[in-house]
Design a protein around this motif. Structure first.
Motif, PDB file in Angstrom:
ATOM      1  N   HIS A 206       0.842  -1.193   0.000  1.00 36.61           N
ATOM      2  CA  HIS A 206       0.000   0.000   0.000  1.00 36.61           C
ATOM      3  C   HIS A 206       0.881   1.249   0.000  1.00 36.61           C
ATOM      4  O   HIS A 206       1.808   1.347   0.797  1.00 36.61           O
ATOM      5  N   GLU A 207       0.541   2.187  -0.876  1.00 35.08           N
ATOM      6  CA  GLU A 207       1.325   3.416  -0.955  1.00 35.08           C
ATOM      7  C   GLU A 207       1.077   4.299   0.258  1.00 35.08           C
ATOM      8  O   GLU A 207      -0.055   4.528   0.647  1.00 35.08           O
ATOM      9  N   LEU A 208       2.174   4.790   0.828  1.00 32.81           N
ATOM     10  CA  LEU A 208       2.096   5.648   2.002  1.00 32.81           C
ATOM     11  C   LEU A 208       2.467   7.092   1.677  1.00 32.81           C
ATOM     12  O   LEU A 208       1.939   8.021   2.273  1.00 32.81           O
ATOM     13  N   ALA A 209       3.412   7.262   0.774  1.00 30.59           N
ATOM     14  CA  ALA A 209       3.891   8.602   0.399  1.00 30.59           C
ATOM     15  C   ALA A 209       4.464   8.534  -1.011  1.00 30.59           C
ATOM     16  O   ALA A 209       4.735   7.446  -1.531  1.00 30.59           O
ATOM     17  N   TRP A 210       4.663   9.696  -1.602  1.00 28.66           N
ATOM     18  CA  TRP A 210       5.131   9.808  -2.977  1.00 28.66           C
ATOM     19  C   TRP A 210       6.293  10.783  -3.037  1.00 28.66           C
ATOM     20  O   TRP A 210       6.280  11.814  -2.358  1.00 28.66           O
ATOM     21  N   ILE A 211       7.294  10.455  -3.844  1.00 30.50           N
ATOM     22  CA  ILE A 211       8.431  11.353  -4.066  1.00 30.50           C
ATOM     23  C   ILE A 211       8.392  11.738  -5.541  1.00 30.50           C
ATOM     24  O   ILE A 211       8.546  10.880  -6.413  1.00 30.50           O
ATOM     25  N   ASP A 212       8.156  13.018  -5.807  1.00 33.42           N
ATOM     26  CA  ASP A 212       8.110  13.477  -7.201  1.00 33.42           C
ATOM     27  C   ASP A 212       9.471  13.349  -7.869  1.00 33.42           C
ATOM     28  O   ASP A 212       9.592  12.810  -8.959  1.00 33.42           O
ATOM     29  N   ARG A 213      10.496  13.884  -7.208  1.00 31.02           N
ATOM     30  CA  ARG A 213      11.862  13.865  -7.748  1.00 31.02           C
ATOM     31  C   ARG A 213      12.850  13.642  -6.619  1.00 31.02           C
ATOM     32  O   ARG A 213      12.760  14.289  -5.579  1.00 31.02           O
ATOM     33  N   LEU A 214      13.793  12.736  -6.856  1.00 34.06           N
ATOM     34  CA  LEU A 214      14.816  12.483  -5.838  1.00 34.06           C
ATOM     35  C   LEU A 214      15.648  13.717  -5.533  1.00 34.06           C
ATOM     36  O   LEU A 214      15.998  13.968  -4.379  1.00 34.06           O
ATOM     37  N   ASP A 215      15.964  14.504  -6.564  1.00 28.62           N
ATOM     38  CA  ASP A 215      16.826  15.668  -6.344  1.00 28.62           C
ATOM     39  C   ASP A 215      16.151  16.779  -5.551  1.00 28.62           C
ATOM     40  O   ASP A 215      16.802  17.726  -5.132  1.00 28.62           O
ATOM     41  N   ALA A 216      14.836  16.653  -5.310  1.00 27.23           N
ATOM     42  CA  ALA A 216      14.127  17.647  -4.503  1.00 27.23           C
ATOM     43  C   ALA A 216      14.206  17.328  -3.005  1.00 27.23           C
ATOM     44  O   ALA A 216      13.831  18.146  -2.179  1.00 27.23           O
ATOM     45  N   LEU A 217      14.700  16.144  -2.689  1.00 22.47           N
ATOM     46  CA  LEU A 217      14.801  15.746  -1.281  1.00 22.47           C
ATOM     47  C   LEU A 217      16.055  16.320  -0.631  1.00 22.47           C
ATOM     48  O   LEU A 217      17.068  16.522  -1.301  1.00 22.47           O
ATOM     49  N   PRO A 218      16.015  16.542   0.674  1.00 19.74           N
ATOM     50  CA  PRO A 218      17.242  16.918   1.383  1.00 19.74           C
ATOM     51  C   PRO A 218      18.280  15.798   1.216  1.00 19.74           C
ATOM     52  O   PRO A 218      17.925  14.622   1.066  1.00 19.74           O
ATOM     53  N   ALA A 219      19.548  16.130   1.248  1.00 15.80           N
ATOM     54  CA  ALA A 219      20.624  15.178   0.955  1.00 15.80           C
ATOM     55  C   ALA A 219      20.555  13.911   1.799  1.00 15.80           C
ATOM     56  O   ALA A 219      20.686  12.805   1.272  1.00 15.80           O
ATOM     57  N   ALA A 220      20.328  14.035   3.086  1.00 16.31           N
ATOM     58  CA  ALA A 220      20.305  12.853   3.961  1.00 16.31           C
ATOM     59  C   ALA A 220      19.153  11.917   3.590  1.00 16.31           C
ATOM     60  O   ALA A 220      19.314  10.699   3.547  1.00 16.31           O
ATOM     61  N   LEU A 221      18.004  12.492   3.312  1.00 17.87           N
ATOM     62  CA  LEU A 221      16.839  11.694   2.936  1.00 17.87           C
ATOM     63  C   LEU A 221      17.038  11.052   1.558  1.00 17.87           C
ATOM     64  O   LEU A 221      16.698   9.889   1.347  1.00 17.87           O
ATOM     65  N   ARG A 222      17.625  11.816   0.644  1.00 16.39           N
ATOM     66  CA  ARG A 222      17.913  11.296  -0.707  1.00 16.39           C
ATOM     67  C   ARG A 222      18.868  10.103  -0.622  1.00 16.39           C
ATOM     68  O   ARG A 222      18.654   9.087  -1.273  1.00 16.39           O
ATOM     69  N   GLU A 223      19.896  10.193   0.204  1.00 14.81           N
ATOM     70  CA  GLU A 223      20.845   9.090   0.374  1.00 14.81           C
ATOM     71  C   GLU A 223      20.165   7.860   0.953  1.00 14.81           C
ATOM     72  O   GLU A 223      20.443   6.733   0.548  1.00 14.81           O
ATOM     73  N   LEU A 224      19.272   8.065   1.891  1.00 17.86           N
ATOM     74  CA  LEU A 224      18.536   6.961   2.502  1.00 17.86           C
ATOM     75  C   LEU A 224      17.691   6.231   1.455  1.00 17.86           C
ATOM     76  O   LEU A 224      17.728   5.005   1.356  1.00 17.86           O
ATOM     77  N   VAL A 225      16.967   6.983   0.648  1.00 16.21           N
ATOM     78  CA  VAL A 225      16.092   6.392  -0.374  1.00 16.21           C
ATOM     79  C   VAL A 225      16.918   5.737  -1.483  1.00 16.21           C
ATOM     80  O   VAL A 225      16.638   4.600  -1.870  1.00 16.21           O
ATOM     81  N   THR A 226      17.945   6.414  -1.993  1.00 13.63           N
ATOM     82  CA  THR A 226      18.746   5.818  -3.073  1.00 13.63           C
ATOM     83  C   THR A 226      19.505   4.586  -2.588  1.00 13.63           C
ATOM     84  O   THR A 226      19.656   3.628  -3.338  1.00 13.63           O
ATOM     85  N   GLY A 227      19.947   4.596  -1.354  1.00  9.77           N
ATOM     86  CA  GLY A 227      20.611   3.423  -0.798  1.00  9.77           C
ATOM     87  C   GLY A 227      19.675   2.228  -0.734  1.00  9.77           C
ATOM     88  O   GLY A 227      20.052   1.097  -1.041  1.00  9.77           O
ATOM     89  N   GLU A 228      18.452   2.474  -0.332  1.00  9.90           N
ATOM     90  CA  GLU A 228      17.457   1.403  -0.256  1.00  9.90           C
ATOM     91  C   GLU A 228      17.108   0.889  -1.656  1.00  9.90           C
ATOM     92  O   GLU A 228      16.978  -0.308  -1.877  1.00  9.90           O
ATOM     93  N   LEU A 229      16.982   1.804  -2.617  1.00 12.60           N
ATOM     94  CA  LEU A 229      16.696   1.400  -3.998  1.00 12.60           C
ATOM     95  C   LEU A 229      17.832   0.552  -4.566  1.00 12.60           C
ATOM     96  O   LEU A 229      17.591  -0.473  -5.200  1.00 12.60           O
ATOM     97  N   ALA A 230      19.046   0.971  -4.327  1.00 17.31           N
ATOM     98  CA  ALA A 230      20.204   0.234  -4.851  1.00 17.31           C
ATOM     99  C   ALA A 230      20.285  -1.163  -4.248  1.00 17.31           C
ATOM    100  O   ALA A 230      20.687  -2.113  -4.922  1.00 17.31           O
ATOM    101  N   GLY A 231      19.878  -1.288  -3.013  1.00 16.44           N
ATOM    102  CA  GLY A 231      19.924  -2.578  -2.351  1.00 16.44           C
ATOM    103  C   GLY A 231      18.918  -3.577  -2.883  1.00 16.44           C
ATOM    104  O   GLY A 231      19.110  -4.779  -2.807  1.00 16.44           O
ATOM    105  N   ARG A 232      17.826  -3.094  -3.439  1.00 19.91           N
ATOM    106  CA  ARG A 232      16.801  -4.027  -3.908  1.00 19.91           C
ATOM    107  C   ARG A 232      16.736  -4.148  -5.424  1.00 19.91           C
ATOM    108  O   ARG A 232      16.070  -5.026  -5.943  1.00 19.91           O
ATOM    109  N   GLU A 233      17.412  -3.278  -6.138  1.00 20.53           N
ATOM    110  CA  GLU A 233      17.396  -3.346  -7.598  1.00 20.53           C
ATOM    111  C   GLU A 233      18.726  -3.903  -8.091  1.00 20.53           C
ATOM    112  O   GLU A 233      19.776  -3.470  -7.659  1.00 20.53           O
ATOM    113  N   PHE A 234      18.666  -4.839  -8.988  1.00 15.59           N
ATOM    114  CA  PHE A 234      19.873  -5.393  -9.576  1.00 15.59           C
ATOM    115  C   PHE A 234      19.636  -5.501 -11.066  1.00 15.59           C
ATOM    116  O   PHE A 234      18.882  -6.360 -11.519  1.00 15.59           O
TER     117      PHE A 234
END
Length: 163
Positions: free
Chosen positions: A59-87
């Motif tokens: 179930h969707e909880l929140a939406w991110i329009d653009r990664l570059d619009a996020l604060p750096a710490a939050l962007r790193e958290l999200v991109t790190g999680e994406l990299a961990g699950r995408e191959f």
């Protein structure tokens, strides 16, 4: 249902990791949603746009329009999680193809090193916008060719036999 957009939501929303490394989204009501997963809407065509944060049930909880619009710490958290699950290795060069009939065995160089893959059938090569291709091998691993026209001449020759 209108989802909060993570780049514009109030500070009452918080995304963080718990002691086990799982993502937790705490919403404005103070409800903590455990095991949150970011999911790209368009992973190949627009990987930095349109990312949903979903709970363990999808179930969707929140939406991110653009990664570059996020604060750096939050962007790193999200991109790190994406990299961990995408191959999805990116094929940079095709070294050899065992046969032009399928199944065929390919020796390729990817952005992660040299490897071999088995192409079960020509239907396992999908055309994507902008001369990109997605190749699914016999083990279910997807390989991306970002621009088939940018490959070297030998790689294009191998590939043209299957297109």
């Amino acid at each position: 249902m209108n989802l909060p957009t993570l780049s514009t939501i109030s500070p009452a929303y918080r995304l963080h990791r718990d002691a086990f490394g799982r993502l937790i989204l705490t919403d404005a009501d103070g409800t903590a949603h455990e095991d949150v997963t970011p999911v790209r809407a368009f992973p190949i065509c627009a990987p930095d746009e349109g990312i949903a944060l979903v709970d363990a049930h999808g179930h969707e909880l929140a939406w991110i329009d653009r990664l570059d619009a996020l604060p750096a710490a939050l962007r790193e958290l999200v991109t790190g999680e994406l990299a961990g699950r995408e191959f999805m290795p990116v094929i940079e060069r095709i070294l050899s193809v065992s046969s032009y009939a399928t199944p065929s065995f390919w020796q390729v160089i990817t952005d992660r090193g040299e490897t071999a893959l088995t192409l079960k059938g020509e239907e396992n090569i999908r055309r994507l916008p902008g001369n990109a291709l997605l190749i699914a091998d016999s083990h279910g691993i997807n390989y991306l060719i970002r621009d088939r026209l940018a490959l070297d001449a030998q790689s294009r020759k191998f590939l043209d036999r299957f297109l």
